[in-house]
Design a protein around this motif. Sequence first.
Motif, short mmCIF file in Angstrom:
data_model
loop_
_atom_site.label_atom_id
_atom_site.label_comp_id
_atom_site.label_asym_id
_atom_site.label_seq_id
_atom_site.Cartn_x
_atom_site.Cartn_y
_atom_site.Cartn_z
N VAL A 163 0.81 -1.23 0.00
CA VAL A 163 0.00 0.00 0.00
C VAL A 163 0.84 1.27 0.00
CG1 VAL A 163 -1.89 -1.20 1.16
CG2 VAL A 163 -0.24 0.08 2.52
N PHE A 164 2.16 1.12 0.04
CA PHE A 164 3.03 2.30 0.00
C PHE A 164 3.98 2.18 -1.19
CE2 PHE A 164 2.03 1.94 4.57
CZ PHE A 164 1.50 3.21 4.79
N SER A 165 4.34 3.33 -1.75
CA SER A 165 5.30 3.32 -2.86
C SER A 165 6.66 2.84 -2.36
CB SER A 165 5.43 4.72 -3.46
OG SER A 165 6.13 5.58 -2.57
N VAL A 166 7.46 2.30 -3.27
CA VAL A 166 8.76 1.79 -2.87
C VAL A 166 9.66 2.92 -2.38
CG1 VAL A 166 8.63 -0.24 -4.36
CG2 VAL A 166 9.67 1.86 -5.23
N GLY A 167 9.55 4.09 -3.01
CA GLY A 167 10.34 5.23 -2.58
C GLY A 167 9.99 5.65 -1.17
N TRP A 168 8.71 5.65 -0.85
CA TRP A 168 8.27 6.02 0.50
C TRP A 168 8.83 5.05 1.52
CZ3 TRP A 168 5.85 3.88 4.63
CH2 TRP A 168 5.34 4.75 5.60
N GLN A 169 8.83 3.76 1.18
CA GLN A 169 9.30 2.75 2.14
C GLN A 169 10.80 2.88 2.41
OE1 GLN A 169 7.49 -1.29 1.75
NE2 GLN A 169 6.35 -0.40 0.05
N ILE A 170 11.58 3.23 1.39
CA ILE A 170 13.01 3.46 1.61
C ILE A 170 13.22 4.77 2.37
CG2 ILE A 170 15.24 3.82 0.50
CD1 ILE A 170 14.19 2.19 -1.88
N ALA A 171 12.50 5.81 1.96
CA ALA A 171 12.66 7.12 2.59
C ALA A 171 12.28 7.10 4.06
CB ALA A 171 11.81 8.15 1.85
#
Length: 343
Positions: free
Chosen positions: A121-129
């Motif tokens: 449910v979260f973008s991959v960029g958000w999860q890394i950030a």
Amino acid sequence: MMEQLEKDAVGTSSPPPGRLLQVKDLQVEFRLRTGVVKAVAGLSYSLDKGETLAIVGESGSGKSVAAHAVLGVLTTPPAFVTGGSVHLQGRNLLTMSETERRRLRGDELAMVAQNASLNPVFSVGWQIAELFRVHRGTPRREAMKLAAGLMDRVGIPSAAQRVDDYPHQFSGGMRQRVGIAMAMALEPAVLIADEPTTALDVTVQAQIMALLAEMQEQTGMGLILITHDLGLVSEAADRLVVMYAGRECETGSVEEVFRKPGHPYTRGLMKSIPQLDQKKARLEPIAGSMADLMSVPPGCPFHPRCPFAQARCRTDALELHQIAPGRVSSCHRIDEIWGDLND
């Protein structure tokens, strides 16, 4: 006569200089309705700054379970860590609270799982950030730039344009690269890589391993490489631990173990892989199958499959023997068959 090793006492003294991780007599079991699975039965090893330690063995040998125990995620039934200690730079992870362990994960100790586990449910960029925001207090815009940079470093094309994409928009191999980027994000002191390149082609595999080696050189990170790929071990690792049925068979430097294996199981693993310099040689698979961890046979658990087994191998408890400086083997007959193993 080869020396029998005594297990180190579990203490709280300061670690040797450069020692990142010390695992002593780790024991893990799964308590099921049908019985108790003794997944890890007394594993010990150490990891120093900048070192790569490979843990190898067939599927079901306990490699991944041991890694999850070190990470501190086996905290709910049916999994139980029943013994041993795991010291990360002198601190015992097994006696910490979950809150304390959570602070360390990602920052000082991280893991690349075999199949990257991403939140859909979260973008991959958000999860890394989010790693930078939670652990470093980095502002959102800057954290997203750092995420894009990491995605680019692990070989994701058009990374800056894909930070807002969701996991389902990536292939399995690309999701694995995202998982590697997340594990590397905070430059942990110890990185556990569980089959990190399984879903990647050989070119990308080489790129990822080169990136990990570069990170080790820059930061002194210690790497635990869990794999069945002995070719990868020979290229990337400094030392290795060979596991069978949750137990340590042999430990030593990669160069010495590959040149002269010190346990019949290690020898079997070596002979069951293709050799480029022996195109016409037949592979010699290990007879039989892995021991049932719910009813491991007495004595040496490898004895039902071992061509060297004798009566005492079926009854005598395992002991670790020093066969050379920095080399140990659990084979009962190592004094007698050391030469025969390598004929």
